[in-house]
Design a protein around this motif. Structure first.
Motif, PDB file in Angstrom:
ATOM      1  N   ALA A 112       0.834  -1.193   0.000  1.00 52.03           N
ATOM      2  CA  ALA A 112       0.000   0.000   0.000  1.00 52.03           C
ATOM      3  C   ALA A 112       0.871   1.246   0.000  1.00 52.03           C
ATOM      4  O   ALA A 112       1.884   1.293   0.694  1.00 52.03           O
ATOM      5  CB  ALA A 112      -0.920   0.006   1.222  1.00 52.03           C
ATOM      6  N   ASP A 113       0.482   2.227  -0.809  1.00 49.61           N
ATOM      7  CA  ASP A 113       1.081   3.557  -0.668  1.00 49.61           C
ATOM      8  C   ASP A 113      -0.048   4.588  -0.719  1.00 49.61           C
ATOM      9  O   ASP A 113      -1.227   4.214  -0.633  1.00 49.61           O
ATOM     10  CB  ASP A 113       2.170   3.805  -1.720  1.00 49.61           C
ATOM     11  CG  ASP A 113       1.629   3.774  -3.143  1.00 49.61           C
ATOM     12  OD1 ASP A 113       0.417   4.040  -3.343  1.00 49.61           O
ATOM     13  OD2 ASP A 113       2.420   3.490  -4.052  1.00 49.61           O
ATOM     14  N   GLU A 114       0.281   5.882  -0.874  1.00 51.81           N
ATOM     15  CA  GLU A 114      -0.784   6.888  -0.794  1.00 51.81           C
ATOM     16  C   GLU A 114      -1.775   6.794  -1.952  1.00 51.81           C
ATOM     17  O   GLU A 114      -2.925   7.201  -1.833  1.00 51.81           O
ATOM     18  CB  GLU A 114      -0.169   8.292  -0.760  1.00 51.81           C
ATOM     19  CG  GLU A 114       0.300   8.675   0.630  1.00 51.81           C
ATOM     20  CD  GLU A 114       1.612   9.449   0.605  1.00 51.81           C
ATOM     21  OE1 GLU A 114       1.731  10.387  -0.201  1.00 51.81           O
ATOM     22  OE2 GLU A 114       2.518   9.084   1.372  1.00 51.81           O
ATOM     23  N   GLU A 115      -1.308   6.261  -3.084  1.00 49.32           N
ATOM     24  CA  GLU A 115      -2.169   6.230  -4.267  1.00 49.32           C
ATOM     25  C   GLU A 115      -2.880   4.895  -4.490  1.00 49.32           C
ATOM     26  O   GLU A 115      -4.027   4.839  -4.868  1.00 49.32           O
ATOM     27  CB  GLU A 115      -1.333   6.525  -5.508  1.00 49.32           C
ATOM     28  CG  GLU A 115      -1.237   7.993  -5.848  1.00 49.32           C
ATOM     29  CD  GLU A 115      -0.482   8.162  -7.152  1.00 49.32           C
ATOM     30  OE1 GLU A 115      -1.130   8.474  -8.151  1.00 49.32           O
ATOM     31  OE2 GLU A 115       0.752   7.938  -7.143  1.00 49.32           O
ATOM     32  N   PHE A 116      -2.090   3.820  -4.306  1.00 48.04           N
ATOM     33  CA  PHE A 116      -2.602   2.504  -4.673  1.00 48.04           C
ATOM     34  C   PHE A 116      -2.438   1.482  -3.552  1.00 48.04           C
ATOM     35  O   PHE A 116      -1.505   1.554  -2.757  1.00 48.04           O
ATOM     36  CB  PHE A 116      -1.880   1.969  -5.926  1.00 48.04           C
ATOM     37  CG  PHE A 116      -2.230   2.700  -7.167  1.00 48.04           C
ATOM     38  CD1 PHE A 116      -3.446   2.476  -7.801  1.00 48.04           C
ATOM     39  CD2 PHE A 116      -1.347   3.632  -7.705  1.00 48.04           C
ATOM     40  CE1 PHE A 116      -3.772   3.171  -8.951  1.00 48.04           C
ATOM     41  CE2 PHE A 116      -1.682   4.326  -8.854  1.00 48.04           C
ATOM     42  CZ  PHE A 116      -2.891   4.099  -9.475  1.00 48.04           C
TER      43      PHE A 116
END
Ligand code: ZN
Length: 153
Positions: A112-116
């Motif tokens: 997980a990151d901020e976008e996806f």
């Protein structure tokens, strides 16, 4: 009596993975199932066929006859905003979502990151070779209602 089609069978089992870690165990609460109706994974049901009460054995079940190989199509990147209201998303977390048909589907977060967010809808035991230590506790004929329902009562 032997385990054949349409018998209701009780088994004690201990399930370990290829690393020898115990994943699940009946621990004195035998599992009852209806034989020959796909209620157990295919590789295990096959090895139970013909066994008798008090038989003890080890069943080695390859992934392909257990929960299947990992299907890459079930690992998907979705936009982070699909998890609105969830503050923290980290690898290893589990969620239940719904697919287009409204079926509940359990997924595990792989990344997980901020976008996806990468979600994996494979069964958590997909891709694992499994070993079951089995003891047959009881075998009986299924009644009509059980045969009708396709499971043990
Ligand atoms: Zn039923």
């Amino acid at each position: 009596m032997q385990i054949t089609q349409d018998k209701v069978v009780q088994i004690e089992y201990t399930l370990t993975n290829a690393e020898g870690e115990v994943i699940d165990a009946s621990e004195g609460h035998p599992l009852a199932y209806l034989h020959g109706h796909g209620n157990l994974i295919p590789g295990l049901e096959k090895q139970l066929e013909g066994k008798s009460v008090r038989d003890k054995f080890k069943a080695e079940v390859p992934a392909v006859e257990a929960y299947g190989e990992i299907n890459p199509a079930l690992i998907q990147q979705v936009p982070r905003e699909m998890f609105q209201g969830v503050e923290t998303i980290e690898a290893g977390m589990r969620f239940e979502g719904q697919d287009e048909n409204g079926n509940v589907q359990a997924v595990i977060i792989r990344d997980a990151d901020e976008e996806f967010v990468t979600v994996d809808a494979n069964h958590e035991l997909a891709g694992h070779d499994l070993t079951f230590d089995i003891e047959i506790i009881s075998i009986r004929d299924a009644d009509e209602e059980e045969l009708d329902h396709g499971h043990a009562h």
